[in-house]
Each structure stands twice: as C-alpha cells, then as structure tokens.
Design an enzyme around this catalytic site. Structure first.
Site, PDB file in Angstrom:
ATOM      1  N   ASP A  31      37.580  47.594  35.719  1.00  0.00           N
ATOM      2  CA  ASP A  31      37.925  48.397  36.887  1.00  0.00           C
ATOM      3  C   ASP A  31      36.860  49.479  37.074  1.00  0.00           C
ATOM      4  OD1 ASP A  31      40.875  48.928  38.502  1.00  0.00           O
ATOM      5  OD2 ASP A  31      39.356  50.506  38.574  1.00  0.00           O
ATOM      6  N   GLN A  93      49.046  49.384  45.974  1.00  0.00           N
ATOM      7  CA  GLN A  93      48.053  48.318  46.174  1.00  0.00           C
ATOM      8  C   GLN A  93      47.022  48.754  47.210  1.00  0.00           C
ATOM      9  OE1 GLN A  93      49.580  44.457  47.412  1.00  0.00           O
ATOM     10  NE2 GLN A  93      47.618  43.445  47.004  1.00  0.00           N
ATOM     11  N   HIS A  99      45.839  40.905  41.894  1.00  0.00           N
ATOM     12  CA  HIS A  99      45.111  41.220  40.667  1.00  0.00           C
ATOM     13  C   HIS A  99      46.057  41.808  39.640  1.00  0.00           C
ATOM     14  CE1 HIS A  99      44.884  44.570  43.526  1.00  0.00           C
ATOM     15  NE2 HIS A  99      44.987  45.381  42.471  1.00  0.00           N
TER      16      HIS A  99
HETATM   17  P1  AMP Z   1      45.245  48.341  43.338  1.00  0.00           P
HETATM   18  O1  AMP Z   1      45.300  49.803  43.643  1.00  0.00           O
HETATM   19  O2  AMP Z   1      46.374  47.832  42.476  1.00  0.00           O
HETATM   20  O3  AMP Z   1      45.050  47.509  44.585  1.00  0.00           O
HETATM   21  O4  AMP Z   1      43.971  48.133  42.425  1.00  0.00           O
HETATM   22  C1  AMP Z   1      42.701  47.982  42.919  1.00  0.00           C
HETATM   23  C2  AMP Z   1      41.767  48.373  41.815  1.00  0.00           C
HETATM   24  O5  AMP Z   1      40.486  47.892  42.124  1.00  0.00           O
HETATM   25  C3  AMP Z   1      41.662  49.882  41.606  1.00  0.00           C
HETATM   26  O6  AMP Z   1      42.061  50.204  40.279  1.00  0.00           O
HETATM   27  C4  AMP Z   1      40.177  50.167  41.858  1.00  0.00           C
HETATM   28  O7  AMP Z   1      39.651  51.141  40.998  1.00  0.00           O
HETATM   29  C5  AMP Z   1      39.562  48.801  41.603  1.00  0.00           C
HETATM   30  N1  AMP Z   1      38.297  48.577  42.288  1.00  0.00           N
HETATM   31  C6  AMP Z   1      37.983  48.889  43.568  1.00  0.00           C
HETATM   32  N2  AMP Z   1      36.724  48.504  43.845  1.00  0.00           N
HETATM   33  C7  AMP Z   1      36.242  47.934  42.706  1.00  0.00           C
HETATM   34  C8  AMP Z   1      34.984  47.348  42.368  1.00  0.00           C
HETATM   35  N3  AMP Z   1      33.964  47.262  43.232  1.00  0.00           N
HETATM   36  N4  AMP Z   1      34.826  46.871  41.100  1.00  0.00           N
HETATM   37  C9  AMP Z   1      35.842  46.974  40.192  1.00  0.00           C
HETATM   38  N5  AMP Z   1      37.050  47.495  40.481  1.00  0.00           N
HETATM   39  C10 AMP Z   1      37.239  47.979  41.717  1.00  0.00           C
END
Ligand code: AMP
Length: 113
Positions: A31, A93, A99
C-alpha cells in the site's frame, strides 16, 4: 478493463507498484500509504468493482486472495494480521477494484474507527 481504474493500471504495469507476489489470477503489492508496519493489498487481476459485485464465478479467486495474503504475510515476517475489505465510500472504499488489505506488525484496536 475500465480505463480509469487505478488497480487495473497497476496490474497492467502502467503505474508502478512494489509487487510482492504475482500469478495469472492475483497481484499483491505494498500500500502506498501504509497504516501499519506491514500493509499490502491483494487484488484479483479481473476487474471487479467491490465486494458486492463478486459473482459466483469469482468465488475461487476471492478465496485465493486470502490464501495468497496469508502466504505473503508470512514472507513479510508476520504471523498475526488483520484482513479488511472496504465496500462503498461510507466504509472507506476509495478504489473501486476489489482489494484485500493485509495489515500487521502492530497491535490493532477493535472496533475499528
Ligand atoms: P480503500 O480505501 O479500501 O479503497 O483502499 C485503497 C488503498 O489503495 C488505500 O489504502 C491507498 O493507500 C491505496 N493506494 C492508492 N493508490 C495506490 C498506489 N498507487 N499504489 C499502492 N496503493 C495505493
């Protein structure tokens, strides 16, 4: 694949990520904004918008997220961890490609905030 899906772009290699595991079905990557000493995501390569969009035909790959998440957690040196799937904006989300968060390496509170 929706052209605006961030995780589809990571899967396609168009956006860089620190990959921890990859096979034909799933990808695990760190993440970008870790909420624990170990925090990675495991995603199906197939675009599924979120938990409520999981179809019967997806059940196998969704189960695989858990098996691979546990394996990667072990590789990362953690035996105990939390698994989170957020579904919908109110639940937190922000990326609409299903994910599984795997978080560990510190004590966790319950209930979550
Ligand atoms: P959610 O809030 O459950 O939709 O989780 C999305 C997650 O994706 C968050 O924890 C973000 O920090 C992560 N995220 C967003 N952009 C990226 C990226 N480019 N690479 C890795 N993780 C990311």
């Amino acid at each position: 694949m929706p052209t605006d899906c961030l995780f589809c772009k990571i899967i396609a290699g168009d956006i860089p990520a620190e990959k921890l595991y990859e096979d034909e079905d799933v990808l695990a990557f760190r993440d970008i904004a870790p909420q624990a000493p170990v925090h990675f995501l495991v995603v199906p390569k197939k675009h599924i918008s979120g938990p409520t969009d999981v179809a019967e035909e997806d059940e196998k790959v969704i189960g695989k997220l858990m098996r691979i998440g546990s394996k990667v957690a072990q590789q990362e040196g953690i035996e105990q961890f939390r698994i989170v799937f957020n579904n919908g904006e109110q639940a937190g989300q922000t990326v609409f490609h299903v994910h599984m968060h795997v978080l560990g390496g510190r004590s966790m509170q319950w209930p979550p905030g």
